[in-house]
Design an enzyme around this catalytic site. Structure first.
Site, mmCIF file in Angstrom:
data_model
loop_
_atom_site.group_PDB
_atom_site.id
_atom_site.type_symbol
_atom_site.label_atom_id
_atom_site.label_comp_id
_atom_site.label_asym_id
_atom_site.label_seq_id
_atom_site.Cartn_x
_atom_site.Cartn_y
_atom_site.Cartn_z
ATOM 1 C CD GLU B 83 -5.436 3.884 -5.017
ATOM 2 O OE1 GLU B 83 -6.485 4.358 -4.540
ATOM 3 O OE2 GLU B 83 -4.511 4.599 -5.442
ATOM 4 C CD GLN B 105 0.772 6.929 -9.400
ATOM 5 O OE1 GLN B 105 0.344 7.719 -8.558
ATOM 6 N NE2 GLN B 105 0.534 7.062 -10.697
ATOM 7 C CB ILE B 110 -2.119 -1.511 -1.154
ATOM 8 C CG1 ILE B 110 -2.823 -2.769 -1.664
ATOM 9 C CG2 ILE B 110 -1.644 -1.702 0.278
ATOM 10 C CD1 ILE B 110 -1.917 -3.992 -1.737
ATOM 11 N N PRO B 112 -6.667 1.581 0.573
ATOM 12 C CG PRO B 112 -6.927 3.566 -0.628
ATOM 13 C CD PRO B 112 -5.882 2.612 -0.134
ATOM 14 C CG HIS B 150 4.897 8.803 -1.909
ATOM 15 N ND1 HIS B 150 4.394 9.872 -1.228
ATOM 16 C CD2 HIS B 150 4.164 8.717 -3.051
ATOM 17 C CE1 HIS B 150 3.408 10.423 -1.919
ATOM 18 N NE2 HIS B 150 3.250 9.742 -3.033
#
Lengths: 334, 349
Positions: B83, B105, B110, B112, B150
């Site tokens: 990322e 995804q 986000i 990283p 997630h």
């Protein structure tokens, strides 16, 4: 117009240069190195500048030869160049006026950064210059994206970054080089590995990593500006011809002074430059930098309002402090 | 890359889910996003997409299904799982005049890219290095029994970074119009899409035939009311409307304000509503401590304190990662009953 023209031909008028590079090109390289050294010498005497980048990291080699290996055009169609911590004076090789460097370094209002960013050279994408940032490895990702853009647009352009070896330990360095490798993007990553530390890598050379990324690699010494330039030009040519990303490791060099002396010696030996001419160039470079600095010192410094106006491109200023807002027109409902 | 193609030149059909409005059909929230991407890619060759599995696989949620075949792999780029690397590369492309759209995804991933977004991208224009017009978009939010990795909302990780814009739509209409506006904006935009809204049947709607944008930085009054202002955004807009319906039966009128853009925030819209109702409740799905409710409360304190007739309250997730088991997740995330109780308390204050 090209500010850093490629040699007009491969002939060597002097007939004695050990390099295949044209005599005029090497003379141009020497003059640029002398100008860069004059800028650095003057910069170091300026009071009140930020400690970054530290003096011992401000090396004009390999930055200047790397910039020299590229195709700079002032219509924005040439190569793109950046470096993380080496001497900003390498930007002189891309046609940036010395006043622009001093303006940036001194936080003048006329600089693109307007005192908001401490050093390096200003971004000037029309010339192909992207301002350095201190974060190790960050520029590898960004320059990989620039190279990727050239690949997607099928433009015969190259993105070249001169980075320090310590950045090679970061995840950003890995992700940037890996992406460029996967996408066969024309990125030339030049790593100044003269100060390589076992804290950065246990690999005997950075080149050992190249096969793992599937990229081509090259190595040169910093003490021979001609050999370094040839190596860099070869790497740039490979990237431009579609070979994908290139990793160049610069090792075992001497200091800037010795590198310049080595080039001067080669040109004197081949009678491509005289002692007096070299001295004249050095003196002229000193005068050029003094005049540029003098003019910039007379320019207005950044003002407090520049700190927040604007924060978004073309957008609103930063939120003001509460105390600075006029509330005299407000009434309290009862 | 030796197989780079310009697929639409060889007669590939446009993705069905990204062209429903053209055929006069209603669209879901997800399809509205696909339409925004598709139409901007058709009209502006500078726009391209990059992210994990967005090409051949069509994206984890199939937002970009069929895009690779239609636009070719110079416009739709599958990336390595990196990322930071591909977000940084998007910055480089934006320097070169492109308008990249990065898909995370899941927005949980986000983090990283936090370094390059906050240190490089957000500061670029400010540093004089030029604007970086790019969008980082992806699914956020809980309610899917997907666990801590997630289900996150990421707005407050970026909210305090000057130079960024943060958008969080609640309807299909807004999702399309705001995403188009984000893609045309010269500032970098974080665009959050609540995955619980993606295929929600009640959000399916007919969108305008013509090209439109929803301006960034403008809030919207979803429902007018007299007693309590509820400021919210994203999926919580719909829970707040449920609460408002319930309270209306008791004679309590909630005014529901959808922020739509979190940064820059539409202070004027919020203050106008608070000055009329005198009561403020902030509802967000993100966790409580350091949540946007604190910032909104402070702004109201600075700009409309004299109009307040009660304390400012907030309904949020509790300060815990989002758990996997349903009974736990339901306990963590804000529920309609939480909003009802807080609003009822405020109305009677």
């Amino acid at each position: 117009m090209r500010a850093n023209p490629a040699p007009a031909g491969t002939d060597d008028p002097a007939g004695a240069c050990v390099s295949a590079l044209a005599r005029d090109r090497l003379r141009h390289l020497l003059r640029t190195l002398l100008r860069a050294r004059a800028y650095e010498a003057l910069y170091r005497e300026l009071p009140g500048l930020p400690a970054y980048p530290p003096g011992d990291a401000r090396s004009i080699v390999p930055g200047v030869p790397a910039a020299f290996a590229l195709d700079c055009r002032d219509d924005g169609t040439g190569d793109v160049f950046s470096l993380r911590r080496g001497s900003p004076a390498a930007a002189l090789a891309f046609g940036l006026p010395p006043a622009a460097l001093f303006r940036q370094a001194l936080g003048r209002r006329g600089a693109p950064a307007r005192g908001r960013d401490p050093g390096g050279f200003p971004t000037d994408l029309a010339r192909g210059l992207l301002a350095p940032v201190p974060g190790p490895g960050t520029l590898v990702e960004v320059m990989a994206g620039i190279a990727l853009t050239f690949r997607l647009r099928t433009e015969p352009r190259v993105a070249l970054l001169v980075d320090d070896v310590d950045g090679s330990a970061s995840g950003f360095w890995h992700e940037g080089l890996n992406l460029a490798g996967v996408r066969r993007a024309p990125l030339v990553l030049v790593v100044d590995a003269r100060t390589r530390s076992p804290l950065s890598t246990r690999a005997p050379t950075l080149l050992a990593r190249a096969p793992a990324y599937g990229v081509e690699s090259h190595q040169s010494t910093a003490g021979d500006p001609v050999g370094l330039l040839e190596t860099l030009e070869h790497a740039v040519a490979c990237a431009r011809e579609g070979h994908g990303a290139q990793l160049v490791e610069v090792v075992a060099g001497t200091n800037d002074e010795d590198a310049v002396a080595a080039l001067t010696g080669r040109l004197r030996w081949s009678e491509s430059v005289s002692d007096q001419e070299a001295l004249d160039w050095k003196a002229a470079a000193g005068r050029e930098m003094e005049e540029a600095l003098s003019g910039v010192l007379a320019e207005p410094a950044a003002e407090p309002a520049d700190a927040g106006a604007p924060v978004y491109p073309g957008g609103a200023d930063a939120t003001p402090n509460w105390a600075s807002v006029d509330r005299s027109s407000e009434t309290v409902p009862l | 890359m030796s197989t780079e193609t310009e697929a639409k030149d060889v007669g590939v059909d446009a993705p069905e889910h990204a062209t429903r409005t053209r055929r006069g059909e209603p669209v879901t929230f997800l399809e509205a996003i696909a339409e925004a991407l598709f139409e901007e890619m058709e009209s502006d060759e500078r726009v391209f997409l990059l992210g994990e599995d967005i090409g051949e696989y069509g994206g984890a949620f199939k937002v970009t299904r069929g895009f690779l075949d239609y636009f070719g792999d110079r416009r739709v780029l599958d990336t390595p799982i990196s990322e930071g690397g591909f977000t940084g590369a998007a910055a480089g492309a934006a320097h070169m005049g492109m308008r990249p759209v990065v898909e995370m995804q899941f927005m949980d991933f986000i983090s990283p890219a936090y370094d390059v977004i906050t240190n490089y991208i957000a500061t670029s224009a400010y540093r004089g290095a030029g604007p970086l017009p790019l969008v980082v978009r992806g699914p956020v939010g809980g309610g899917n029994r997907a666990g801590p990795f997630h289900s996150q909302n990421v707005e407050m990780a970026f909210f305090h970074t000057p130079g960024l814009k943060i958008v969080y739509p609640s309807t299909a209409h807004d999702a399309k119009g705001l995403l188009k506006a984000a893609m045309r904006d010269d500032a970098p935009v974080i665009f959050e899409e609540h995955k619980g809204l993606y295929r929600a049947p009640h959000l399916r709607e007919h969108l305008p035939d013509e090209d439109y944008v929803v301006p960034l930085g403008k809030a919207r009054t979803v429902r007018e009311g007299r007693h309590v202002t509820v400021v919210t955004y994203g999926a919580m807009v719909h829970r707040t409307i449920e609460a408002a319906d319930e309270l209306a039966a008791e004679g309590v009128d909630l005014e529901v304000v959808d922020l739509r853009t979190l940064l820059p925030m539409d202070d004027a819209h919020v203050m106008d509503s608070v000055r009329r109702t005198g009561k403020l409740l902030v509802v967000h799905e993100d966790t409580r401590t350091g949540g946007i409710a604190g910032e909104i409360a402070m702004r109201v304190n600075e700009q409309a304190f004299e109009w307040l007739d009660g304390p400012i309250l907030r309904v949020t997730a509790i300060d815990a990662p989002v758990p996997f088991a349903g009974v736990l997740e339901d306990h963590v995330l804000p529920a309609v009953r939480d909003i009802v109780e807080a609003a009822r308390y405020l109305a009677s204050y």
